[in-house]
Design a protein around this motif. Structure first.
Motif, PDB file in Angstrom:
ATOM      1  N   PHE A  81     -11.395  -1.837  -0.736  1.00 43.52           N
ATOM      2  CA  PHE A  81     -10.474  -2.882  -1.175  1.00 43.52           C
ATOM      3  C   PHE A  81     -10.301  -2.957  -2.692  1.00 43.52           C
ATOM      4  O   PHE A  81      -9.182  -3.171  -3.170  1.00 43.52           O
ATOM      5  N   PRO A  82     -11.351  -2.798  -3.503  1.00 47.33           N
ATOM      6  CA  PRO A  82     -11.125  -2.793  -4.949  1.00 47.33           C
ATOM      7  C   PRO A  82     -10.240  -1.630  -5.414  1.00 47.33           C
ATOM      8  O   PRO A  82      -9.426  -1.797  -6.337  1.00 47.33           O
ATOM      9  N   ALA A  83     -10.402  -0.462  -4.793  1.00 47.34           N
ATOM     10  CA  ALA A  83      -9.551   0.677  -5.161  1.00 47.34           C
ATOM     11  C   ALA A  83      -8.094   0.381  -4.820  1.00 47.34           C
ATOM     12  O   ALA A  83      -7.179   0.664  -5.619  1.00 47.34           O
ATOM     13  N   LEU A  84      -7.859  -0.188  -3.643  1.00 41.69           N
ATOM     14  CA  LEU A  84      -6.501  -0.576  -3.278  1.00 41.69           C
ATOM     15  C   LEU A  84      -5.967  -1.645  -4.233  1.00 41.69           C
ATOM     16  O   LEU A  84      -4.785  -1.635  -4.597  1.00 41.69           O
ATOM     17  N   THR A  98      -6.698   6.607  -4.862  1.00 42.14           N
ATOM     18  CA  THR A  98      -6.163   6.892  -3.527  1.00 42.14           C
ATOM     19  C   THR A  98      -7.132   7.756  -2.728  1.00 42.14           C
ATOM     20  O   THR A  98      -7.345   7.531  -1.526  1.00 42.14           O
ATOM     21  N   CYS A  99      -7.727   8.743  -3.375  1.00 41.11           N
ATOM     22  CA  CYS A  99      -8.724   9.588  -2.704  1.00 41.11           C
ATOM     23  C   CYS A  99      -9.926   8.760  -2.270  1.00 41.11           C
ATOM     24  O   CYS A  99     -10.484   8.962  -1.183  1.00 41.11           O
ATOM     25  N   ILE A 121       0.815  -1.222   0.000  1.00 40.32           N
ATOM     26  CA  ILE A 121       0.000   0.000   0.000  1.00 40.32           C
ATOM     27  C   ILE A 121       0.847   1.271   0.000  1.00 40.32           C
ATOM     28  O   ILE A 121       0.597   2.173  -0.815  1.00 40.32           O
ATOM     29  N   PRO A 122       1.848   1.433   0.878  1.00 41.82           N
ATOM     30  CA  PRO A 122       2.613   2.692   0.879  1.00 41.82           C
ATOM     31  C   PRO A 122       3.252   3.008  -0.475  1.00 41.82           C
ATOM     32  O   PRO A 122       3.178   4.153  -0.948  1.00 41.82           O
ATOM     33  N   GLY A 123       3.880   2.020  -1.097  1.00 39.73           N
ATOM     34  CA  GLY A 123       4.497   2.258  -2.395  1.00 39.73           C
ATOM     35  C   GLY A 123       3.480   2.613  -3.467  1.00 39.73           C
ATOM     36  O   GLY A 123       3.736   3.469  -4.323  1.00 39.73           O
ATOM     37  N   ALA A 124       2.316   1.956  -3.419  1.00 34.95           N
ATOM     38  CA  ALA A 124       1.273   2.233  -4.409  1.00 34.95           C
ATOM     39  C   ALA A 124       0.724   3.647  -4.252  1.00 34.95           C
ATOM     40  O   ALA A 124       0.495   4.363  -5.235  1.00 34.95           O
ATOM     41  N   ILE A 125       0.523   4.083  -3.000  1.00 38.04           N
ATOM     42  CA  ILE A 125       0.037   5.445  -2.762  1.00 38.04           C
ATOM     43  C   ILE A 125       1.099   6.466  -3.159  1.00 38.04           C
ATOM     44  O   ILE A 125       0.794   7.514  -3.738  1.00 38.04           O
TER      45      ILE A 125
END
Length: 564
Positions: free
Chosen positions: A332-335, A307-308, A285-289
């Motif tokens: 969860f789908p957005a992530l 992300t929003c 998650i951190p790298g993706a954001i």
């Protein structure tokens, strides 16, 4: 198609993907009927659907015979239709939830392939398909999955609209977005419009992208939205003048601003659920954001909008005075989409994964092994009558842990030579782990479902008798018996309904005792402690059946002279 896209697409074998999807679908839908319904959501929404089918009233939802306006009726309509087509049962009650959850995985994969590339779409689908909270949520009969599915479908349609190169494509996908927001609203209320609206405002401000408002087709989209939502709201308000105030004030405004529903929690309530619900992919998650943040200044940034979506939903419900685990399922789908894009870039042209991924797969293999040392904790909170059930559930946990260890080790071995296969194995392990652990819950849930008691007594209860629910609202027995019950003294969540039709309930225990003495063919449901209390008052009762949580009694036959 550019060279990089060719290299990425070549790692995907359409035949293998189709086979995997079919196997996944068989496992996803094939386990729906293994568990019996449990309180409270599963039994509640199954019973409302059954009553809608039986009464033929598709406008005014009723629960236990009382008006029930807490939620709109889309899922109730769908489940009642499933009952009509396939009969009344457990898998039919879960069919809508399972179908919307499964189709969302496919749509996320399709969207990822369109806005990023085919491999990123496949990985995004893998991520969502193996997220424990999405898997378990897709097998529970509650409204959260249906709402989430339509919200996410609206989000995906928005992404496809704003990345379309054709004006007609933008227009058609935006109309689909408005229609899907309408279906989300019919699933669980105005949150179906409010969440996308809040996300879009935050996106516009943080990305400083104001031109996008011109591409939303607001006027025609609003017409589409109202065409879907307005008919039911108008009809139900015409038939029930009390509906509007209860639905919009009590069930929406007060739910999120007051603690009347007793569903409070600390501001960090959803953080553990986020970690557990997205467990195998949390480290990404951190790298993706961070990647999405770097892209936010482009004309339109899919990653930043996603992300929003994640941040707004998590923040909004964390601040809300009403908190339930299912509220954050739409994140969860957005992530999955931003993590899918991130992992696709990590694969690069070589289709291999480096040390961080290998450490992750090794960690979960060790995590699974460590789980065997805590098996004795499974039954620590068991009641005396639940010890055997918890012992049986331990075997399911063992099977889940073995699956997790095997697939994590397989993913570790595949990581260098075939990164995509490694991700697929890793995702398969977590999907199977969640599915096994969730399906095995039947060993614990059967007792609370009331199915055994219902099967024991159902054949002996005549069709047309009054059935009283004494100081208890049981969420499963009415469904399994196929009977509504007259509430006595304690209406629980049916308080609004009994106020609208006070003649349909008994407000005190004394009123019940008086009615019981006159109703010679009546039956009643109560907890064992209540049964003992009524026995002390010499209320004439004959026990029909019981389990550890409930007792069903009937009025003794006229020739009976003993009180049991």
């Amino acid at each position: 198609m550019q060279f990089g896209q060719i290299r990425q697409s070549s790692a995907l074998n359409p035949v293998k993907i189709l086979i995997l999807v079919l196997i996944y679908g068989l496992l996803w839908f094939g386990t729906l009927n293994y568990r019996h319904l449990i309180p409270s959501d599963e039994g509640r929404y199954a019973e409302i659907s059954r009553e809608m089918l039986v009464t033929g009233d598709w406008v005014t939802p009723r629960y236990n015979g009382y008006k029930y306006f807490e939620k709109p009726p889309l899922q109730i309509w769908a489940t009642a239709t499933a009952f009509n087509l396939f009969g009344i049962g457990d898998w039919q009650a879960r069919l809508w939830t399972a179908l919307t959850g499964f189709l969302t995985i496919l749509f996320v994969g399709f969207t990822g392939a369109r806005i990023y590339n085919a491999r990123a779409g496949w990985i995004a689908a893998l991520v969502l398909a193996s997220s424990p909270m999405w898997v378990i949520g897709g097998h529970i009969n509650s409204l959260d999955m249906g709402l989430s599915a339509f919200l996410v479908a609206a989000l995906c349609s928005l992404l496809l609209a704003q990345t379309s190169r054709l004006q007609s494509g933008t227009r058609h996908w935006m109309w689909a977005c408005w229609a899907l927001m309408g279906l989300a609203t019919l699933s669980k209320g105005v949150i179906g419009l409010a969440i996308p609206g809040m996300v879009f405002m935050v996106y516009s401000i943080t990305a400083w992208d104001w031109k996008i408002w011109k591409r939303l087709y607001i006027i025609s989209g609003t017409i589409v939205f109202l065409a879907i939502t307005a008919p039911w709201f108008v009809l139900v308000a015409q038939r029930n003048p009390e509906f509007l105030e209860f639905f919009f004030i009590h069930e929406h405004l007060q739910r999120f601003t007051q603690t009347a529903h007793s569903r409070t929690g600390p501001i960090y309530f959803f953080i553990p659920l986020l970690i557990l619900g997205f467990l195998p992919w949390v480290a990404q998650i951190p790298g993706a954001i961070g990647q999405a943040w770097q892209e936010r200044n482009r004309q339109f940034s899919s990653g930043w909008l996603l992300t929003c979506w994640f941040a707004v939903i998590l923040g909004f419900f964390s601040l809300s005075q009403s908190k339930l685990p299912g509220y954050i399922i739409p994140i969860f789908p957005a992530l999955a989409l931003i993590v899918g894009n991130r992992l696709d870039r990590n694969l690069g042209f070589s289709n291999s994964l480096k040390l961080p991924w290998q450490l992750q797969t090794a960690f979960f293999a060790l995590f699974g092994i460590a789980g065997f040392f805590f098996l004795d904790q499974v039954s620590k909170q068991a009641r005396p009558d639940e010890i055997e059930a918890y012992a049986q559930y331990t075997y399911w946990i063992i099977a889940a842990l073995i699956t997790l260890v095997i697939f994590s080790l397989l993913a570790l071995m595949q990581s260098k030579r075939n990164g995509l296969a490694s991700m697929t194995s890793f995702a398969s392990g977590f999907f199977l782990c969640a599915l096994i652990a969730g399906t095995g819950h039947e060993t614990l849930g059967r007792a609370v479902s009331g199915i055994d008691l219902a099967e024991k007594v159902k054949a002996t209860i005549p069709d047309k008798v009054n059935f009283y629910s004494v100081r208890i609202l049981d969420h499963t027995v009415p469904f399994y018996l196929g009977k509504t019950m007259v509430m006595v003294e304690f209406p629980d969540e049916l308080e609004f309904g009994v106020k609208q039709e006070p003649q349909l309930w008994l407000p005190t225990l004394d009123a019940f005792i008086e009615r019981w003495s006159e109703d010679q063919t009546a039956y009643a449901l109560m907890v064992p402690e209540q049964y003992v209390e009524l026995q002390k008052l010499n209320v004439p009762m004959q026990e029909v059946g019981r389990d550890s949580r409930r007792v069903i009694v009937k009025h003794p036959e006229p020739t009976s002279t003993s009180t049991q």
